[in-house]
Design a protein around this motif. Sequence first.
Motif, PDB file in Angstrom:
ATOM      1  N   ILE A 169       0.819  -1.212   0.000  1.00  0.00           N
ATOM      2  CA  ILE A 169       0.000   0.000   0.000  1.00  0.00           C
ATOM      3  C   ILE A 169       0.853   1.262   0.000  1.00  0.00           C
ATOM      4  O   ILE A 169       0.484   2.266  -0.609  1.00  0.00           O
ATOM      5  N   ASP A 170       2.005   1.215   0.666  1.00  0.00           N
ATOM      6  CA  ASP A 170       2.882   2.393   0.695  1.00  0.00           C
ATOM      7  C   ASP A 170       3.343   2.767  -0.706  1.00  0.00           C
ATOM      8  O   ASP A 170       3.453   3.956  -1.047  1.00  0.00           O
ATOM      9  N   GLN A 171       3.614   1.777  -1.509  1.00  0.00           N
ATOM     10  CA  GLN A 171       4.027   2.006  -2.889  1.00  0.00           C
ATOM     11  C   GLN A 171       2.918   2.685  -3.680  1.00  0.00           C
ATOM     12  O   GLN A 171       3.163   3.628  -4.447  1.00  0.00           O
ATOM     13  N   LEU A 172       1.692   2.232  -3.480  1.00  0.00           N
ATOM     14  CA  LEU A 172       0.553   2.838  -4.175  1.00  0.00           C
ATOM     15  C   LEU A 172       0.293   4.260  -3.683  1.00  0.00           C
ATOM     16  O   LEU A 172      -0.058   5.144  -4.469  1.00  0.00           O
ATOM     17  N   LEU A 173       0.461   4.481  -2.395  1.00  0.00           N
ATOM     18  CA  LEU A 173       0.249   5.824  -1.850  1.00  0.00           C
ATOM     19  C   LEU A 173       1.278   6.802  -2.383  1.00  0.00           C
ATOM     20  O   LEU A 173       0.963   7.975  -2.629  1.00  0.00           O
ATOM     21  N   ASP A 174       2.517   6.341  -2.566  1.00  0.00           N
ATOM     22  CA  ASP A 174       3.536   7.202  -3.176  1.00  0.00           C
ATOM     23  C   ASP A 174       3.107   7.602  -4.588  1.00  0.00           C
ATOM     24  O   ASP A 174       3.265   8.756  -4.999  1.00  0.00           O
ATOM     25  N   GLY A 175       2.561   6.642  -5.325  1.00  0.00           N
ATOM     26  CA  GLY A 175       2.073   6.949  -6.669  1.00  0.00           C
ATOM     27  C   GLY A 175       0.881   7.876  -6.647  1.00  0.00           C
ATOM     28  O   GLY A 175       0.744   8.755  -7.502  1.00  0.00           O
TER      29      GLY A 175
ATOM     30  N   SER B 278      -4.788  11.307 -16.018  1.00  0.00           N
ATOM     31  CA  SER B 278      -3.399  11.363 -15.560  1.00  0.00           C
ATOM     32  C   SER B 278      -2.778   9.974 -15.509  1.00  0.00           C
ATOM     33  O   SER B 278      -1.554   9.831 -15.526  1.00  0.00           O
ATOM     34  N   ALA B 279      -3.631   8.944 -15.446  1.00  0.00           N
ATOM     35  CA  ALA B 279      -3.121   7.568 -15.452  1.00  0.00           C
ATOM     36  C   ALA B 279      -2.348   7.261 -16.734  1.00  0.00           C
ATOM     37  O   ALA B 279      -1.497   6.368 -16.756  1.00  0.00           O
TER      38      ALA B 279
ATOM     39  N   MET C 123      -0.999   4.771 -11.362  1.00  0.00           N
ATOM     40  CA  MET C 123      -1.116   3.686 -12.321  1.00  0.00           C
ATOM     41  C   MET C 123       0.224   2.985 -12.550  1.00  0.00           C
ATOM     42  O   MET C 123       0.291   1.754 -12.636  1.00  0.00           O
ATOM     43  N   TYR C 124       1.281   3.765 -12.630  1.00  0.00           N
ATOM     44  CA  TYR C 124       2.621   3.188 -12.841  1.00  0.00           C
ATOM     45  C   TYR C 124       2.991   2.285 -11.666  1.00  0.00           C
ATOM     46  O   TYR C 124       3.480   1.163 -11.846  1.00  0.00           O
ATOM     47  N   MET C 125       2.747   2.777 -10.451  1.00  0.00           N
ATOM     48  CA  MET C 125       3.052   1.980  -9.267  1.00  0.00           C
ATOM     49  C   MET C 125       2.158   0.738  -9.201  1.00  0.00           C
ATOM     50  O   MET C 125       2.582  -0.325  -8.738  1.00  0.00           O
ATOM     51  N   GLY C 126       0.925   0.885  -9.664  1.00  0.00           N
ATOM     52  CA  GLY C 126       0.031  -0.266  -9.709  1.00  0.00           C
ATOM     53  C   GLY C 126       0.548  -1.333 -10.664  1.00  0.00           C
ATOM     54  O   GLY C 126       0.489  -2.531 -10.364  1.00  0.00           O
TER      55      GLY C 126
END
Length: 222
Positions: free
Chosen positions: A14-20, A163-164, A175-178
């Motif tokens: 989740i931290d990775q997604l929140l950064d994105g 923006s995705a 989206m990139y992090m996803g």
Amino acid sequence: MNYDIDFFYVLKGIDQLLDGLIVTVQLTLTSVVFGVIGGFLVCLMAMSQSRLIRLPTMAFIEVFRCTPALIQIVWIFYCVPMLFNLFLDPFVMGVLALSLNLIAFNAEAYRAAIQAIPKAHLDASIALGLTPLQTNLYVILPQAIRLGMPVLVTNAISIFQQSALVAIVAIEDLMYMGKLLSTETYRPIETFTFVALMYFAIALPVMLLSSRLEKRYKTANS
């Protein structure tokens, strides 16, 4: 084929997604600021009496309204550096691409709003001796924003969703992090479902707030 839905590894990242998400929000807010301001200026240029100003501006609006945002982003990222030898930070290029798209759509929203402003208001500004600049700033702009608010908010939400597309040019947005997380966890269904919910969780309250403000404005003027 049996597939067990499991969000464990997605929630673990989740931290990775929140950064994105932070990058996505930054892209959106910056683009919206430029879109609101630039859209009004471009609208005035498109309504100019001078053909030298009006025609190129109308061409700009139609190009960005009638071509896919994905192509605009790719063109700006890859063609601008090659054609103009101009190399900017990827985030800046992303803001530029999204802002130009939003400016074109907002210009049309402003045009419709300005046409709805009672002519008596413009006549009053002339009677008061206001300059064209003062009329635009103090008479036309506030009313254009208020009348065009539903469309401006809709355009802002649209640019938040679009923006995705900057993920395709490796800007580390949501989206990139996803995409990265789905590759790492081999859980694309769960990952992109969660990413969609994150977009929805931000877009829905903004849309509801816009609807509420619109209803309040209609009630106040009824």
